[in-house]
Structure formats: C-alpha cells, structure tokens
Design a protein around this motif. Structure first.
Motif, short mmCIF file in Angstrom:
data_model
loop_
_atom_site.label_atom_id
_atom_site.label_comp_id
_atom_site.label_asym_id
_atom_site.label_seq_id
_atom_site.Cartn_x
_atom_site.Cartn_y
_atom_site.Cartn_z
N TRP A 140 0.82 -1.21 0.00
CA TRP A 140 0.00 0.00 0.00
C TRP A 140 0.86 1.27 0.00
O TRP A 140 0.54 2.22 -0.75
N ALA B 188 0.28 4.02 -2.68
CA ALA B 188 -0.10 5.36 -2.22
C ALA B 188 0.87 6.41 -2.74
O ALA B 188 0.46 7.55 -3.02
N THR C 168 -0.72 9.52 -4.60
CA THR C 168 -0.55 10.90 -4.12
C THR C 168 0.14 11.77 -5.17
O THR C 168 -0.13 12.97 -5.26
N CYS D 6 2.58 12.51 1.38
CA CYS D 6 2.50 11.05 1.34
C CYS D 6 3.17 10.41 2.55
O CYS D 6 2.65 9.47 3.14
N ALA E 74 -7.22 9.71 5.11
CA ALA E 74 -6.89 10.27 3.80
C ALA E 74 -7.36 11.73 3.69
O ALA E 74 -6.61 12.60 3.23
N PHE F 125 -9.26 7.01 -2.10
CA PHE F 125 -8.08 6.45 -1.44
C PHE F 125 -8.47 5.29 -0.52
O PHE F 125 -7.79 4.26 -0.49
N ASP G 150 -7.27 1.51 -1.04
CA ASP G 150 -6.58 0.83 0.06
C ASP G 150 -7.18 -0.56 0.27
O ASP G 150 -6.47 -1.56 0.38
#
Length: 202
Positions: free
Chosen positions: A87, A91, A95, A104, A158, A172, A176
């Motif tokens: 993740w 992410a 981001t 981030c 988030a 987000f 996830d």
C-alpha cells in the motif's frame, strides 16, 4: 532502521486514535521525517503476534491433521511483510497523481500506526466468530459493520492527513481496500494446494 522509542510509539498511537475520534490534532503527533516514516513500520512488529493469532483463529485452528502448517506459515510471513509495503508503494503513486505527494510520508505514517487500532477491532470480532455464538446472518452483519468502520477510518485519515476533498479521500480508502484484497488473493493462491492436500480446502 532505528527502532522508535516508547514516547515515539505512544505519539504515533495517540495520533492515530485521535484521528479515529475525528480530532485533527492527532496529525501533529506524527513524525513525518524520513526517520519517522521508517520507524512507523515498527507497528508491523507490534502487530505480528496478534496477526498470527488472528490467522490461527480464523483459518488454521481447525485445519485437519497432516496440513503442512510450517510451509503455510512461511508463505503467510512473506505475505505479511509484503502487505506492509504494497500500500505505501501504491499510495506514493496515487498521491503523485493527486498532486499531494509532499504529504504522502505523513499519510503512510498515519496509516501504519492506525493498523494497531484496526487490529484492536478485528481480533475480538474474529474470536466471537470462532466461538460459534453467532449464526451466519449475525456474522454477516457484524462483518459489514466492521468493514464500514475500517473504511470510514481510512477515509478520515486520507481526508485529513492528505487534505483532499471527500470524494478523493473515499477513492483512497476504496483503493486501500482493493489493494489489500488483491494482495491477500495473491498470498492465498500458493497456500491453497497445501490445504487441498490435507482436505482443508475442500
């Protein structure tokens, strides 16, 4: 990687708990330096025994005799380590696309420490399920409530940590969840032959 001190661990956990209570003041407790980022992965060490217990209760406590639990444990261990990395990697790219890559690191720190509180929710639910005290309908209802609580928590993280609109924050949180589901399917695939060989996968 330097290990976090007890005050640093406490700050991360309190910050994550404050966010769960919709208190944005918790963001200020996160150490989003490079060192703090790597130290937040210590949450994986803290949670390892509880994750093992959760797996045992949910999947393997009633495995038939002859199941190669040693081989399964190795696969689960590799999967557990990978789950803590997949993740953050995803992410980082998300981001970047959202134009908030500068936040981030702080976001991942928050996500990592929040896993402790998510486990605090999951483990008792798993024990209740394993006890057989609930029927299928009761289990389905509690599972959905738990899932929505986790998604809501990740949504808040988030939204508040990345400082993005609610729609983006929902994206987000959903991403996830999807990454976690896909990763778990990849981990389960090499385990299935061991379960099938013992009759557990039937």
């Amino acid at each position: 990687m330097a290990l976090p001190s007890k005050p640093e661990i406490a700050a991360g956990l309190v910050g994550a708990l404050m966010l769960a209570k919709l208190d944005r003041g918790g963001i200020g407790l996160f150490d989003d330096t490079v060192s703090g980022f790597w130290k937040s992965f210590f949450a994986a060490v803290l949670l390892a025994p509880f994750s093992a217990l959760l797996l045992w209760v949910v999947h393997y406590s009633r495995a038939p005799e002859g199941t190669d639990l040693g081989a399964i444990a190795v696969i689960e261990l590799v999967g557990y380590a990978g789950a803590w990395l997949v993740w953050p990697v995803a992410a980082f790219e998300l981001t970047r696309l959202a134009g908030v890559q500068d936040r981030c690191r702080r976001y991942i720190v928050a996500c990592n420490w929040s896993e402790v509180w998510i486990m605090a929710l999951q483990l008792p639910v798993a024990v209740i399920f394993a006890s057989g005290a609930l029927g299928d309908d009761g289990k389905a209802l509690i599972y959905m409530v738990m899932l929505m609580a986790i998604l809501s928590y990740r949504f808040v993280i988030a939204r508040d940590v990345l400082e993005i609109p609610p729609v983006a924050a929902a994206g987000f949180a959903f991403a996830d969840l999807m990454v976690a589901v896909i990763w778990q399917l990849l981990v389960d695939a090499p385990i299935q032959p061991y379960l099938a060989a013992s009759g557990a996968g039937a």
